[in-house]
Design an enzyme around this catalytic site. Structure first.
Site, short mmCIF file in Angstrom:
data_model
loop_
_atom_site.label_atom_id
_atom_site.label_comp_id
_atom_site.label_asym_id
_atom_site.label_seq_id
_atom_site.Cartn_x
_atom_site.Cartn_y
_atom_site.Cartn_z
N CYS A 77 -35.67 8.98 -49.57
CA CYS A 77 -36.96 9.36 -48.77
C CYS A 77 -36.69 9.97 -47.60
O CYS A 77 -37.61 10.63 -46.94
CB CYS A 77 -38.04 8.45 -49.02
SG CYS A 77 -37.52 6.60 -47.68
N CYS A 119 -31.30 6.87 -47.15
CA CYS A 119 -32.09 6.97 -48.30
C CYS A 119 -32.80 8.16 -48.77
O CYS A 119 -32.78 9.07 -47.95
CB CYS A 119 -32.98 5.60 -48.24
SG CYS A 119 -34.53 6.45 -47.30
#
Length: 145
Positions: A54, A52
């Protein structure tokens, strides 16, 4: 199109693995490797890696920068959520009291969970804020190197 997507994802995964191992973390890909690493005496920082945004923009940079500190864990290891499923599931068995979260960080001492920095403490935060959270935990649980 499916072939292109698979090639794209394989490249993303390869890059994510390279970033964390270049930062000094040892990849754990099996349940046996997890058990061997997480039952060692001393402190261990486990980075639960992910593809992902992040993870790439916040967690992996924080993983790299956090260990440049006077107190730090004895060993740095990583499991890859969604990729090395057996290893990730086994690592999460050690994170008693915490729901599955990726990316995330766990600090263990002598095989026992001491602290988690979960996804909600990573996503939407600056990398240096996550570094500060990790170093706060290092102050509490780690020895000076």
């Amino acid at each position: 199109m499916n072939m292109d997507f698979n090639l794209f994802m394989n490249d993303i995964v390869r890059q994510a693995r390279q970033e964390i191992t270049a930062a000094g973390y040892t990849e754990l890909k099996t349940a046996e490797e997890v058990d061997e690493a997480l039952t060692k005496k001393g402190t261990t920082l486990v980075m639960v890696n992910s593809v992902c945004g992040c993870a790439g923009g916040i967690a992996r940079p924080a993983a790299y920068h956090s260990v440049h500190y006077d107190k730090r864990p004895d060993q740095l290891v990583t499991v890859f959520a969604g990729q090395d499923k057996e290893a990730t599931a086994r690592a999460r068995d050690y994170f008693e009291g915490y729901p599955p979260s990726s990316p995330s960080f766990a600090i263990l001492k002598d095989g026992k969970i001491m602290k988690m920095v979960e996804r909600h403490e990573i996503e939407g935060h600056e990398p240096m804020a996550v570094v500060a959270k990790l170093q706060e935990a290092f102050e509490e649980y780690c020895e000076e190197v």
